[in-house]
Write a protein that holds these residues in place. Sequence first.
Motif, PDB file in Angstrom:
ATOM      1  N   LYS A  68      32.123  38.875  48.446  1.00  0.00           N
ATOM      2  CA  LYS A  68      32.832  39.770  49.363  1.00  0.00           C
ATOM      3  C   LYS A  68      32.605  41.201  48.880  1.00  0.00           C
ATOM      4  O   LYS A  68      32.834  41.512  47.711  1.00  0.00           O
ATOM      5  N   VAL A  69      32.160  42.062  49.783  1.00  0.00           N
ATOM      6  CA  VAL A  69      31.884  43.460  49.449  1.00  0.00           C
ATOM      7  C   VAL A  69      33.200  44.219  49.343  1.00  0.00           C
ATOM      8  O   VAL A  69      33.982  44.240  50.294  1.00  0.00           O
ATOM      9  N   LEU A  70      33.456  44.829  48.185  1.00  0.00           N
ATOM     10  CA  LEU A  70      34.639  45.671  48.027  1.00  0.00           C
ATOM     11  C   LEU A  70      34.265  47.145  48.150  1.00  0.00           C
ATOM     12  O   LEU A  70      35.006  47.931  48.709  1.00  0.00           O
ATOM     13  N   GLN A  71      33.079  47.495  47.575  1.00  0.00           N
ATOM     14  CA  GLN A  71      32.587  48.871  47.654  1.00  0.00           C
ATOM     15  C   GLN A  71      31.108  48.837  47.990  1.00  0.00           C
ATOM     16  O   GLN A  71      30.343  48.193  47.288  1.00  0.00           O
ATOM     17  N   PRO A  72      30.655  49.513  49.029  1.00  0.00           N
ATOM     18  CA  PRO A  72      29.214  49.582  49.295  1.00  0.00           C
ATOM     19  C   PRO A  72      28.587  50.682  48.428  1.00  0.00           C
ATOM     20  O   PRO A  72      28.842  51.855  48.645  1.00  0.00           O
ATOM     21  N   ILE A  73      27.823  50.274  47.426  1.00  0.00           N
ATOM     22  CA  ILE A  73      27.176  51.251  46.537  1.00  0.00           C
ATOM     23  C   ILE A  73      25.668  51.031  46.551  1.00  0.00           C
ATOM     24  O   ILE A  73      25.199  49.943  46.870  1.00  0.00           O
ATOM     25  N   GLU A  74      24.915  52.060  46.179  1.00  0.00           N
ATOM     26  CA  GLU A  74      23.461  51.936  46.083  1.00  0.00           C
ATOM     27  C   GLU A  74      22.953  52.309  44.698  1.00  0.00           C
ATOM     28  O   GLU A  74      21.762  52.240  44.444  1.00  0.00           O
ATOM     29  N   LYS A  75      23.847  52.706  43.805  1.00  0.00           N
ATOM     30  CA  LYS A  75      23.464  53.017  42.428  1.00  0.00           C
ATOM     31  C   LYS A  75      23.942  51.872  41.539  1.00  0.00           C
ATOM     32  O   LYS A  75      25.108  51.471  41.622  1.00  0.00           O
ATOM     33  N   ARG A  76      23.046  51.372  40.696  1.00  0.00           N
ATOM     34  CA  ARG A  76      23.368  50.234  39.833  1.00  0.00           C
ATOM     35  C   ARG A  76      24.466  50.594  38.832  1.00  0.00           C
ATOM     36  O   ARG A  76      24.475  51.694  38.289  1.00  0.00           O
ATOM     37  N   VAL A  77      25.376  49.646  38.614  1.00  0.00           N
ATOM     38  CA  VAL A  77      26.487  49.892  37.691  1.00  0.00           C
ATOM     39  C   VAL A  77      26.439  48.901  36.531  1.00  0.00           C
ATOM     40  O   VAL A  77      25.753  47.879  36.602  1.00  0.00           O
ATOM     41  N   GLY A  78      27.189  49.191  35.492  1.00  0.00           N
ATOM     42  CA  GLY A  78      27.286  48.294  34.346  1.00  0.00           C
ATOM     43  C   GLY A  78      27.998  47.009  34.731  1.00  0.00           C
ATOM     44  O   GLY A  78      28.777  46.967  35.682  1.00  0.00           O
ATOM     45  N   ALA A  79      27.738  45.958  33.971  1.00  0.00           N
ATOM     46  CA  ALA A  79      28.295  44.643  34.276  1.00  0.00           C
ATOM     47  C   ALA A  79      29.823  44.639  34.294  1.00  0.00           C
ATOM     48  O   ALA A  79      30.441  43.880  35.040  1.00  0.00           O
ATOM     49  N   LYS A  80      30.445  45.519  33.491  1.00  0.00           N
ATOM     50  CA  LYS A  80      31.912  45.560  33.437  1.00  0.00           C
ATOM     51  C   LYS A  80      32.524  46.095  34.733  1.00  0.00           C
ATOM     52  O   LYS A  80      33.671  45.801  35.048  1.00  0.00           O
ATOM     53  N   LEU A  81      31.765  46.885  35.494  1.00  0.00           N
ATOM     54  CA  LEU A  81      32.281  47.479  36.727  1.00  0.00           C
ATOM     55  C   LEU A  81      32.052  46.617  37.967  1.00  0.00           C
ATOM     56  O   LEU A  81      32.539  46.951  39.050  1.00  0.00           O
ATOM     57  N   VAL A  82      31.315  45.532  37.817  1.00  0.00           N
ATOM     58  CA  VAL A  82      30.990  44.673  38.965  1.00  0.00           C
ATOM     59  C   VAL A  82      32.232  44.161  39.705  1.00  0.00           C
ATOM     60  O   VAL A  82      32.240  44.144  40.934  1.00  0.00           O
ATOM     61  N   PRO A  83      33.323  43.758  39.010  1.00  0.00           N
ATOM     62  CA  PRO A  83      34.509  43.287  39.753  1.00  0.00           C
ATOM     63  C   PRO A  83      35.094  44.314  40.723  1.00  0.00           C
ATOM     64  O   PRO A  83      35.763  43.939  41.692  1.00  0.00           O
ATOM     65  N   GLU A  84      34.846  45.612  40.508  1.00  0.00           N
ATOM     66  CA  GLU A  84      35.339  46.638  41.426  1.00  0.00           C
ATOM     67  C   GLU A  84      34.471  46.727  42.691  1.00  0.00           C
ATOM     68  O   GLU A  84      34.899  47.259  43.703  1.00  0.00           O
ATOM     69  N   ILE A  85      33.235  46.231  42.610  1.00  0.00           N
ATOM     70  CA  ILE A  85      32.272  46.360  43.691  1.00  0.00           C
ATOM     71  C   ILE A  85      32.228  45.133  44.588  1.00  0.00           C
ATOM     72  O   ILE A  85      32.043  45.219  45.785  1.00  0.00           O
ATOM     73  N   MET A  86      32.407  43.950  43.968  1.00  0.00           N
ATOM     74  CA  MET A  86      32.352  42.719  44.753  1.00  0.00           C
ATOM     75  C   MET A  86      33.319  41.686  44.192  1.00  0.00           C
ATOM     76  O   MET A  86      33.739  41.763  43.049  1.00  0.00           O
ATOM     77  N   GLU A  87      33.622  40.716  45.048  1.00  0.00           N
ATOM     78  CA  GLU A  87      34.479  39.604  44.654  1.00  0.00           C
ATOM     79  C   GLU A  87      33.703  38.321  44.926  1.00  0.00           C
ATOM     80  O   GLU A  87      33.161  38.137  46.013  1.00  0.00           O
ATOM     81  N   ASN A  88      33.649  37.464  43.920  1.00  0.00           N
ATOM     82  CA  ASN A  88      32.931  36.200  44.079  1.00  0.00           C
ATOM     83  C   ASN A  88      33.844  35.225  44.818  1.00  0.00           C
ATOM     84  O   ASN A  88      34.868  34.815  44.296  1.00  0.00           O
ATOM     85  N   VAL A  89      33.480  34.861  46.039  1.00  0.00           N
ATOM     86  CA  VAL A  89      34.295  33.942  46.831  1.00  0.00           C
ATOM     87  C   VAL A  89      33.564  32.613  47.066  1.00  0.00           C
ATOM     88  O   VAL A  89      33.797  31.934  48.063  1.00  0.00           O
ATOM     89  N   THR A  90      32.694  32.243  46.122  1.00  0.00           N
ATOM     90  CA  THR A  90      31.947  30.989  46.218  1.00  0.00           C
ATOM     91  C   THR A  90      32.926  29.821  46.115  1.00  0.00           C
ATOM     92  O   THR A  90      33.797  29.815  45.247  1.00  0.00           O
ATOM     93  N   THR A  91      32.776  28.833  47.001  1.00  0.00           N
ATOM     94  CA  THR A  91      33.691  27.682  46.995  1.00  0.00           C
ATOM     95  C   THR A  91      33.411  26.776  45.807  1.00  0.00           C
ATOM     96  O   THR A  91      32.294  26.711  45.301  1.00  0.00           O
ATOM     97  N   SER A  92      34.427  26.041  45.387  1.00  0.00           N
ATOM     98  CA  SER A  92      34.303  25.193  44.199  1.00  0.00           C
ATOM     99  C   SER A  92      33.309  24.051  44.407  1.00  0.00           C
ATOM    100  O   SER A  92      32.682  23.589  43.449  1.00  0.00           O
ATOM    101  N   ASP A  93      33.137  23.572  45.656  1.00  0.00           N
ATOM    102  CA  ASP A  93      32.185  22.474  45.883  1.00  0.00           C
ATOM    103  C   ASP A  93      30.748  22.907  45.596  1.00  0.00           C
ATOM    104  O   ASP A  93      29.907  22.081  45.218  1.00  0.00           O
TER     105      ASP A  93
END
Length: 145
Positions: A62-87
């Motif tokens: 799920k897109v939280l922030q539309p960005i075009e500049k690469r960010v550090g791995a620690k900032l990824v949760p601010e940019i997207m949310e992983n909504v992959t189902t458990s199956d």
Amino acid sequence: MNEARIDKWMWAARIFKTRTIAAEACKKGRVSMNGTQVKASRTVKPGDVIQVRKPPVTYSFKVLQPIEKRVGAKLVPEIMENVTTSDQYELLEMSRISGFVNRAKGTGRPTKKDRRSLEEFTMPEFMDDFDFDFDFDEDEEKQAE
């Protein structure tokens, strides 16, 4: 900026290692948004859900922030949310457990170790106990006479 190209966003959000690979995935039809396949030039907005197919799993982000500049791995949760189902994760675990028995197409020939364990798995235990080679049918014919 309230929009970003999908290939740039997937690269910036660290879903793909390079933007080229992200664009290639779009071209091959492995990326879809809301159920429809998208081109690399498609723009994403906050709230969009993107499905990325990396066989055997289809990840959803799920897109939280539309960005075009690469960010550090620690900032990824601010940019997207992983909504992959458990199956989907169960699929990944199943493919990991099944190992070499269900080889994926294109992984090449089995190694020597793979072949030995395959033979050990398929060969009946009593087959290699015999240390002689003669024809059982001949003995039966001699006993019949």
